[in-house]
Motif scaffolding. Structure first.
Motif, PDB file in Angstrom:
ATOM      1  N   GLY A 157       0.799  -1.208   0.000  1.00 27.33           N
ATOM      2  CA  GLY A 157       0.000   0.000   0.000  1.00 27.33           C
ATOM      3  C   GLY A 157       0.835   1.262   0.000  1.00 27.33           C
ATOM      4  O   GLY A 157       2.027   1.246   0.318  1.00 27.33           O
ATOM      5  N   VAL A 158       0.193   2.348  -0.386  1.00 25.13           N
ATOM      6  CA  VAL A 158       0.720   3.689  -0.211  1.00 25.13           C
ATOM      7  C   VAL A 158      -0.470   4.636  -0.173  1.00 25.13           C
ATOM      8  O   VAL A 158      -1.442   4.462  -0.918  1.00 25.13           O
ATOM      9  N   MET A 159      -0.432   5.596   0.725  1.00 31.35           N
ATOM     10  CA  MET A 159      -1.486   6.595   0.780  1.00 31.35           C
ATOM     11  C   MET A 159      -1.312   7.586  -0.366  1.00 31.35           C
ATOM     12  O   MET A 159      -0.262   8.224  -0.494  1.00 31.35           O
ATOM     13  N   LEU A 160      -2.345   7.729  -1.205  1.00 30.70           N
ATOM     14  CA  LEU A 160      -2.331   8.804  -2.190  1.00 30.70           C
ATOM     15  C   LEU A 160      -2.326  10.141  -1.473  1.00 30.70           C
ATOM     16  O   LEU A 160      -1.634  11.071  -1.861  1.00 30.70           O
ATOM     17  N   GLU A 161      -3.099  10.250  -0.416  1.00 28.61           N
ATOM     18  CA  GLU A 161      -3.293  11.460   0.397  1.00 28.61           C
ATOM     19  C   GLU A 161      -4.161  12.464  -0.342  1.00 28.61           C
ATOM     20  O   GLU A 161      -5.257  12.776   0.084  1.00 28.61           O
ATOM     21  N   THR A 162      -3.673  13.023  -1.446  1.00 25.70           N
ATOM     22  CA  THR A 162      -4.461  13.961  -2.237  1.00 25.70           C
ATOM     23  C   THR A 162      -3.819  14.144  -3.603  1.00 25.70           C
ATOM     24  O   THR A 162      -2.604  13.958  -3.753  1.00 25.70           O
ATOM     25  N   THR A 163      -4.644  14.465  -4.576  1.00 23.45           N
ATOM     26  CA  THR A 163      -4.123  14.810  -5.893  1.00 23.45           C
ATOM     27  C   THR A 163      -3.767  16.285  -5.985  1.00 23.45           C
ATOM     28  O   THR A 163      -3.290  16.749  -7.018  1.00 23.45           O
ATOM     29  N   THR A 195      -3.661  -1.244  -0.975  1.00 28.70           N
ATOM     30  CA  THR A 195      -4.383  -0.334  -0.100  1.00 28.70           C
ATOM     31  C   THR A 195      -3.893   1.081  -0.350  1.00 28.70           C
ATOM     32  O   THR A 195      -2.690   1.318  -0.440  1.00 28.70           O
ATOM     33  N   THR A 196      -4.816   2.019  -0.436  1.00 22.94           N
ATOM     34  CA  THR A 196      -4.451   3.425  -0.556  1.00 22.94           C
ATOM     35  C   THR A 196      -5.447   4.249   0.242  1.00 22.94           C
ATOM     36  O   THR A 196      -6.248   3.691   0.996  1.00 22.94           O
ATOM     37  N   GLY A 197      -5.405   5.560   0.097  1.00 19.79           N
ATOM     38  CA  GLY A 197      -6.338   6.349   0.878  1.00 19.79           C
ATOM     39  C   GLY A 197      -6.109   7.837   0.786  1.00 19.79           C
ATOM     40  O   GLY A 197      -5.162   8.314   0.141  1.00 19.79           O
ATOM     41  N   LEU A 198      -7.000   8.564   1.445  1.00 21.12           N
ATOM     42  CA  LEU A 198      -6.949  10.022   1.505  1.00 21.12           C
ATOM     43  C   LEU A 198      -6.535  10.464   2.901  1.00 21.12           C
ATOM     44  O   LEU A 198      -6.955   9.862   3.902  1.00 21.12           O
ATOM     45  N   LEU A 199      -5.707  11.491   2.965  1.00 19.40           N
ATOM     46  CA  LEU A 199      -5.411  12.161   4.223  1.00 19.40           C
ATOM     47  C   LEU A 199      -6.184  13.467   4.193  1.00 19.40           C
ATOM     48  O   LEU A 199      -5.922  14.344   3.366  1.00 19.40           O
ATOM     49  N   VAL A 200      -7.151  13.584   5.083  1.00 19.82           N
ATOM     50  CA  VAL A 200      -8.124  14.669   5.020  1.00 19.82           C
ATOM     51  C   VAL A 200      -7.715  15.816   5.933  1.00 19.82           C
ATOM     52  O   VAL A 200      -7.421  15.602   7.117  1.00 19.82           O
ATOM     53  N   GLU A 228      -8.814  -1.704  -0.482  1.00 20.31           N
ATOM     54  CA  GLU A 228      -9.440  -0.804   0.490  1.00 20.31           C
ATOM     55  C   GLU A 228      -8.893   0.602   0.312  1.00 20.31           C
ATOM     56  O   GLU A 228      -7.762   0.793  -0.131  1.00 20.31           O
ATOM     57  N   VAL A 229      -9.741   1.569   0.658  1.00 23.71           N
ATOM     58  CA  VAL A 229      -9.356   2.971   0.635  1.00 23.71           C
ATOM     59  C   VAL A 229      -9.586   3.537   2.028  1.00 23.71           C
ATOM     60  O   VAL A 229     -10.689   3.448   2.579  1.00 23.71           O
ATOM     61  N   ILE A 230      -8.535   4.085   2.596  1.00 25.61           N
ATOM     62  CA  ILE A 230      -8.575   4.630   3.951  1.00 25.61           C
ATOM     63  C   ILE A 230      -8.980   6.096   3.889  1.00 25.61           C
ATOM     64  O   ILE A 230      -8.456   6.863   3.082  1.00 25.61           O
ATOM     65  N   VAL A 231      -9.913   6.488   4.736  1.00 24.52           N
ATOM     66  CA  VAL A 231     -10.252   7.895   4.928  1.00 24.52           C
ATOM     67  C   VAL A 231      -9.692   8.286   6.293  1.00 24.52           C
ATOM     68  O   VAL A 231     -10.236   7.909   7.324  1.00 24.52           O
ATOM     69  N   GLN A 232      -8.587   9.003   6.288  1.00 26.39           N
ATOM     70  CA  GLN A 232      -7.844   9.290   7.521  1.00 26.39           C
ATOM     71  C   GLN A 232      -7.740  10.795   7.752  1.00 26.39           C
ATOM     72  O   GLN A 232      -7.197  11.519   6.917  1.00 26.39           O
TER      73      GLN A 232
END
Length: 360
Positions: A157-163, A195-200, A228-232
């Motif tokens: 996995g790696v968190m995309l965080e945001t574009t 696994t990836t996700g957004l850092l909000v 899975e996509v993490i909303v963190q």
């Protein structure tokens, strides 16, 4: 245009009309999940050296202070996790340490490695020997780097965080959204469950959040590899001087994730970082990896909840709580390498533990 997309030859389809539709989503547009899942893991911060200096991150250490786990420490920690009934060895480290971290590179060379990625492979082998399935989060990776370790990982996995291009990533070594997306694409090309996700809350706006989710969806629709996509939410710590997202914002972006993503992709919210009870009606179906034996080294001020706390959350939601492996069950046939399949099918205690989680 997503920053860095041209540089890393990333072409993702993010339609303006789809962005606007997603921006209009509210929690009322989604249904609660029929169950909640979690993985039991042991957390191994392989090194705290990192080329980046993001203003919200307490994980990285400056040159001269960065740690590097030894093979003996990796084995001892994995052995402890296996004894506690864990199934996952969660390996994390900062993105490729640059030339400033001379001590880290010198120690790796002493151990016979020319890169931290080469060392990661040895660490994953140790985890498998000790009865745990590796799940590695090594930051941005080239195809060559990911190929080096993919076959000894059940998932990665790696968190995309945001574009978006945000000040929190600022500086001469700022993270590139294009590079993050290229890493996610590489995992798809190599057939790695991911696994990836957004850092909000790091400076992105609602359009950025919608674009980020749609970019993830586009890559998943090409390769089918996102599990899975993490909303963190970003949380208060000694380095972060900004705010933590308000509950209403977190509820809305969680619902957006559920609407944006195909049903087979889990939406995860980490229970040590977010008010999960207030998000149960927003479509989350996974609580991520929690550890009975190690800290959350990325967020050391926020302790993992005990299993009884997860059970209480599921009871409040009125749904069953199911333990899972670091690789989601739908990827077990046809996606896993011989090394991981051998571990799942082994006649030893670890194999029995894995199959018990799978329900076999």
């Amino acid at each position: 245009m997503i920053p860095g997309a041209d540089e890393y030859d990333v072409d993702v389809a993010v339609d303006a009309a789809a962005v606007e539709r997603l921006r209009s989503v509210t929690p009322a547009d989604v249904d609660p999940a029929p169950e909640l899942s979690f993985a039991r893991n042991v957390f191994l911060p392989l090194t705290t050296a990192c080329r980046y200096t993001c203003t919200y991150c307490t994980y990285y250490d400056v040159p001269g202070e960065a740690s590097l786990m030894s093979p003996e420490e990796v084995r001892e920690t994995c052995r402890m996790g296996a004894k506690a009934g864990c199934t996952e060895a969660l390996f994390t480290f900062g993105d490729d340490p640059d030339d400033r971290y001379t001590a880290v590179h010198e120690r790796l060379a002493e151990w016979g490695h020319d890169s931290v990625h080469s060392y990661l492979r040895e660490a994953c082998d140790i985890a498998l020997e000790e009865g745990l399935l590796p799940h590695s989060n090594p930051g941005d990776q080239t195809r060559e780097q990911m190929e080096l370790v993919a076959d000894v990982n059940a998932s990665m996995g790696v968190m995309l965080e945001t574009t978006a291009e945000v000040r929190a990533h600022g500086g001469p070594r700022a993270k590139s959204p294009g590079q993050r997306l290229a890493t996610i694409r590489t995992a798809g090309e190599l057939g790695v469950p991911f696994t990836t996700g957004l850092l909000v809350g790091i400076g992105e706006d609602w359009t950025d959040r919608a674009e980020s989710l749609l970019a993830i969806r586009d890559l998943h629709e090409r390769y089918g590899h996102v599990q899975e996509v993490i909303v963190q939410p970003v949380v208060a710590n000694e380095r972060w001087r900004g705010d933590t997202p308000a509950l209403d914002a977190l509820r809305r972006v969680t619902a957006m994730a559920r609407v944006a993503l195909p049903e087979e992709v889990s939406v995860q919210v980490p229970p040590n970082l977010a008010p999960v009870r207030d998000l149960l009606d927003c479509g989350i179906d996974d609580l991520g990896g929690v550890s009975p034996v190690t800290d959350d080294y990325i967020n050391p001020d926020y302790a993992w909840p005990a299993l009884r706390e997860l059970e209480a959350i599921a009871e409040e939601a009125g749904v069953p709580l199911r333990e899972r492996l670091p690789v989601h069950e739908r990827f077990v046939p046809g996606w896993l390498s011989p090394a991981i399949l051998d571990a799942l099918e082994g006649e030893d205690e670890a194999g029995a533990r894995y199959r018990a989680v799978l329900g076999d």
